[in-house]
Write a protein that holds these residues in place. Structure first.
Motif, PDB file in Angstrom:
ATOM      1  N   ARG A   1       1.312  -2.978 -10.415  1.00 38.63           N
ATOM      2  CA  ARG A   1       2.021  -4.226 -10.731  1.00 38.63           C
ATOM      3  C   ARG A   1       1.755  -5.345  -9.733  1.00 38.63           C
ATOM      4  O   ARG A   1       1.712  -6.507 -10.101  1.00 38.63           O
ATOM      5  CB  ARG A   1       3.524  -3.974 -10.788  1.00 38.63           C
ATOM      6  CG  ARG A   1       3.925  -3.190 -11.991  1.00 38.63           C
ATOM      7  CD  ARG A   1       5.407  -3.023 -12.017  1.00 38.63           C
ATOM      8  NE  ARG A   1       5.805  -2.383 -13.254  1.00 38.63           N
ATOM      9  CZ  ARG A   1       6.988  -2.477 -13.770  1.00 38.63           C
ATOM     10  NH1 ARG A   1       7.916  -3.182 -13.177  1.00 38.63           N
ATOM     11  NH2 ARG A   1       7.277  -1.861 -14.890  1.00 38.63           N
ATOM     12  N   ILE A   2       1.606  -4.999  -8.448  1.00 36.29           N
ATOM     13  CA  ILE A   2       1.510  -6.059  -7.440  1.00 36.29           C
ATOM     14  C   ILE A   2       0.092  -6.343  -6.951  1.00 36.29           C
ATOM     15  O   ILE A   2      -0.175  -7.428  -6.460  1.00 36.29           O
ATOM     16  CB  ILE A   2       2.415  -5.774  -6.220  1.00 36.29           C
ATOM     17  CG1 ILE A   2       1.975  -4.514  -5.488  1.00 36.29           C
ATOM     18  CG2 ILE A   2       3.865  -5.710  -6.630  1.00 36.29           C
ATOM     19  CD1 ILE A   2       2.692  -4.297  -4.175  1.00 36.29           C
ATOM     20  N   ALA A   3      -0.808  -5.379  -7.060  1.00 33.93           N
ATOM     21  CA  ALA A   3      -2.163  -5.572  -6.534  1.00 33.93           C
ATOM     22  C   ALA A   3      -3.052  -6.207  -7.593  1.00 33.93           C
ATOM     23  O   ALA A   3      -2.947  -5.896  -8.774  1.00 33.93           O
ATOM     24  CB  ALA A   3      -2.750  -4.239  -6.095  1.00 33.93           C
ATOM     25  N   GLY A   4      -3.906  -7.083  -7.148  1.00 36.09           N
ATOM     26  CA  GLY A   4      -4.830  -7.748  -8.059  1.00 36.09           C
ATOM     27  C   GLY A   4      -6.263  -7.331  -7.800  1.00 36.09           C
ATOM     28  O   GLY A   4      -6.552  -6.616  -6.844  1.00 36.09           O
ATOM     29  N   PRO A   5      -7.169  -7.781  -8.647  1.00 35.63           N
ATOM     30  CA  PRO A   5      -8.588  -7.485  -8.446  1.00 35.63           C
ATOM     31  C   PRO A   5      -9.052  -7.933  -7.058  1.00 35.63           C
ATOM     32  O   PRO A   5      -8.660  -8.986  -6.572  1.00 35.63           O
ATOM     33  CB  PRO A   5      -9.275  -8.297  -9.539  1.00 35.63           C
ATOM     34  CG  PRO A   5      -8.224  -8.514 -10.573  1.00 35.63           C
ATOM     35  CD  PRO A   5      -6.933  -8.603  -9.822  1.00 35.63           C
ATOM     36  N   GLY A   6      -9.838  -7.105  -6.424  1.00 29.59           N
ATOM     37  CA  GLY A   6     -10.349  -7.418  -5.096  1.00 29.59           C
ATOM     38  C   GLY A   6      -9.428  -6.981  -3.970  1.00 29.59           C
ATOM     39  O   GLY A   6      -9.786  -7.083  -2.798  1.00 29.59           O
TER      40      GLY A   6
ATOM     41  N   MET B   1     -10.148  -2.618  -7.327  1.00 31.27           N
ATOM     42  CA  MET B   1      -9.371  -2.457  -6.098  1.00 31.27           C
ATOM     43  C   MET B   1     -10.015  -1.367  -5.254  1.00 31.27           C
ATOM     44  O   MET B   1     -10.530  -0.391  -5.788  1.00 31.27           O
ATOM     45  CB  MET B   1      -7.932  -2.063  -6.417  1.00 31.27           C
ATOM     46  CG  MET B   1      -7.176  -3.106  -7.178  1.00 31.27           C
ATOM     47  SD  MET B   1      -5.533  -2.512  -7.586  1.00 31.27           S
ATOM     48  CE  MET B   1      -5.196  -3.476  -9.045  1.00 31.27           C
ATOM     49  N   THR B   2      -9.997  -1.566  -3.955  1.00 33.54           N
ATOM     50  CA  THR B   2     -10.517  -0.582  -3.032  1.00 33.54           C
ATOM     51  C   THR B   2      -9.358   0.246  -2.498  1.00 33.54           C
ATOM     52  O   THR B   2      -8.310  -0.295  -2.148  1.00 33.54           O
ATOM     53  CB  THR B   2     -11.221  -1.276  -1.844  1.00 33.54           C
ATOM     54  OG1 THR B   2     -12.229  -2.139  -2.362  1.00 33.54           O
ATOM     55  CG2 THR B   2     -11.840  -0.271  -0.904  1.00 33.54           C
ATOM     56  N   VAL B   3      -9.550   1.557  -2.436  1.00 32.54           N
ATOM     57  CA  VAL B   3      -8.513   2.453  -1.935  1.00 32.54           C
ATOM     58  C   VAL B   3      -9.030   3.115  -0.665  1.00 32.54           C
ATOM     59  O   VAL B   3     -10.143   3.633  -0.643  1.00 32.54           O
ATOM     60  CB  VAL B   3      -8.149   3.530  -2.986  1.00 32.54           C
ATOM     61  CG1 VAL B   3      -7.118   4.486  -2.450  1.00 32.54           C
ATOM     62  CG2 VAL B   3      -7.669   2.875  -4.271  1.00 32.54           C
ATOM     63  N   ALA B   4      -8.223   3.087   0.410  1.00 28.88           N
ATOM     64  CA  ALA B   4      -8.615   3.683   1.683  1.00 28.88           C
ATOM     65  C   ALA B   4      -7.461   4.508   2.245  1.00 28.88           C
ATOM     66  O   ALA B   4      -6.296   4.261   1.927  1.00 28.88           O
ATOM     67  CB  ALA B   4      -9.001   2.589   2.677  1.00 28.88           C
ATOM     68  N   LEU B   5      -7.800   5.486   3.077  1.00 27.89           N
ATOM     69  CA  LEU B   5      -6.812   6.311   3.758  1.00 27.89           C
ATOM     70  C   LEU B   5      -6.966   6.123   5.259  1.00 27.89           C
ATOM     71  O   LEU B   5      -8.076   6.068   5.774  1.00 27.89           O
ATOM     72  CB  LEU B   5      -7.026   7.793   3.440  1.00 27.89           C
ATOM     73  CG  LEU B   5      -6.827   8.220   2.004  1.00 27.89           C
ATOM     74  CD1 LEU B   5      -7.318   9.646   1.812  1.00 27.89           C
ATOM     75  CD2 LEU B   5      -5.367   8.119   1.626  1.00 27.89           C
ATOM     76  N   ASP B   6      -5.845   6.044   5.954  1.00 27.44           N
ATOM     77  CA  ASP B   6      -5.864   5.952   7.406  1.00 27.44           C
ATOM     78  C   ASP B   6      -4.784   6.880   7.929  1.00 27.44           C
ATOM     79  O   ASP B   6      -3.631   6.799   7.510  1.00 27.44           O
ATOM     80  CB  ASP B   6      -5.598   4.515   7.859  1.00 27.44           C
ATOM     81  CG  ASP B   6      -5.834   4.314   9.342  1.00 27.44           C
ATOM     82  OD1 ASP B   6      -6.278   5.280  10.018  1.00 27.44           O
ATOM     83  OD2 ASP B   6      -5.581   3.210   9.838  1.00 27.44           O
ATOM     84  N   ILE B   7      -5.162   7.776   8.823  1.00 24.16           N
ATOM     85  CA  ILE B   7      -4.205   8.708   9.420  1.00 24.16           C
ATOM     86  C   ILE B   7      -3.774   8.142  10.758  1.00 24.16           C
ATOM     87  O   ILE B   7      -4.601   7.670  11.540  1.00 24.16           O
ATOM     88  CB  ILE B   7      -4.834  10.095   9.611  1.00 24.16           C
ATOM     89  CG1 ILE B   7      -5.153  10.688   8.249  1.00 24.16           C
ATOM     90  CG2 ILE B   7      -3.910  11.010  10.396  1.00 24.16           C
ATOM     91  CD1 ILE B   7      -5.844  12.016   8.305  1.00 24.16           C
ATOM     92  N   TYR B   8      -2.468   8.181  11.025  1.00 27.48           N
ATOM     93  CA  TYR B   8      -1.965   7.670  12.299  1.00 27.48           C
ATOM     94  C   TYR B   8      -0.933   8.626  12.878  1.00 27.48           C
ATOM     95  O   TYR B   8      -0.314   9.403  12.169  1.00 27.48           O
ATOM     96  CB  TYR B   8      -1.355   6.275  12.126  1.00 27.48           C
ATOM     97  CG  TYR B   8      -0.020   6.265  11.411  1.00 27.48           C
ATOM     98  CD1 TYR B   8       1.177   6.232  12.133  1.00 27.48           C
ATOM     99  CD2 TYR B   8       0.062   6.285  10.024  1.00 27.48           C
ATOM    100  CE1 TYR B   8       2.401   6.234  11.488  1.00 27.48           C
ATOM    101  CE2 TYR B   8       1.275   6.274   9.380  1.00 27.48           C
ATOM    102  CZ  TYR B   8       2.437   6.249  10.111  1.00 27.48           C
ATOM    103  OH  TYR B   8       3.644   6.250   9.472  1.00 27.48           O
ATOM    104  N   ALA B   9      -0.791   8.572  14.186  1.00 26.91           N
ATOM    105  CA  ALA B   9       0.250   9.309  14.895  1.00 26.91           C
ATOM    106  C   ALA B   9       1.028   8.288  15.713  1.00 26.91           C
ATOM    107  O   ALA B   9       0.487   7.273  16.116  1.00 26.91           O
ATOM    108  CB  ALA B   9      -0.365  10.368  15.796  1.00 26.91           C
ATOM    109  N   GLY B  10       2.282   8.540  15.919  1.00 27.85           N
ATOM    110  CA  GLY B  10       3.091   7.602  16.684  1.00 27.85           C
ATOM    111  C   GLY B  10       3.903   6.715  15.773  1.00 27.85           C
ATOM    112  O   GLY B  10       4.030   6.963  14.577  1.00 27.85           O
ATOM    113  N   PRO B  11       4.441   5.642  16.341  1.00 28.64           N
ATOM    114  CA  PRO B  11       5.332   4.777  15.568  1.00 28.64           C
ATOM    115  C   PRO B  11       4.605   3.941  14.513  1.00 28.64           C
ATOM    116  O   PRO B  11       3.541   3.375  14.771  1.00 28.64           O
ATOM    117  CB  PRO B  11       5.975   3.875  16.619  1.00 28.64           C
ATOM    118  CG  PRO B  11       5.208   4.046  17.866  1.00 28.64           C
ATOM    119  CD  PRO B  11       4.352   5.257  17.738  1.00 28.64           C
TER     120      PRO B  11
END
Length: 101
Positions: free
Chosen positions: A24-29, A77-87
């Motif tokens: 609903r909120i994301a557009g092309p690009g 739309m491009t989909v990416a994953l980012d793993i983080y630790a901490g706040p």
């Protein structure tokens, strides 16, 4: 057009649950970045595995061929994953300092 959308996920959250909102909120690009949290205590275990295998083990991401993720990609739309630790606050601050969030 929205540039990048950060989607933080905590333990028990699933990417499939947020996809209807993103449609609903994301557009092309747009670039959608899923932020997956892992605690620092598990870092030794994490270092011996690839990012993909960790994500699959935790069942955070539906299979690559799921209809939902494909619909996002079909909308350019491009989909990416980012793993983080901490706040989470620190990670969001790093992304927002680069702009276009």
């Amino acid at each position: 057009m929205i540039g990048q959308i950060l989607v933080p996920l905590r333990r028990g959250d699933s990417i499939a649950d947020v996809i209807p909102y993103l449609e609903r909120i994301a557009g092309p690009g747009s670039k959608i970045i899923f932020l997956v949290h892992y605690s620092v205590e598990g870092l030794d275990w994490f270092q011996n595995k690839s990012t993909t295998s960790v994500i699959k083990e935790q069942k955070r991401v539906p299979d690559k061929k799921t209809l939902a993720l494909e619909r996002l990609r079909e909308r350019d739309m491009t989909v990416a994953l980012d793993i983080y630790a901490g706040p989470l606050r620190k990670v969001v601050k790093q992304y927002t300092s680069r702009g276009d969030i």
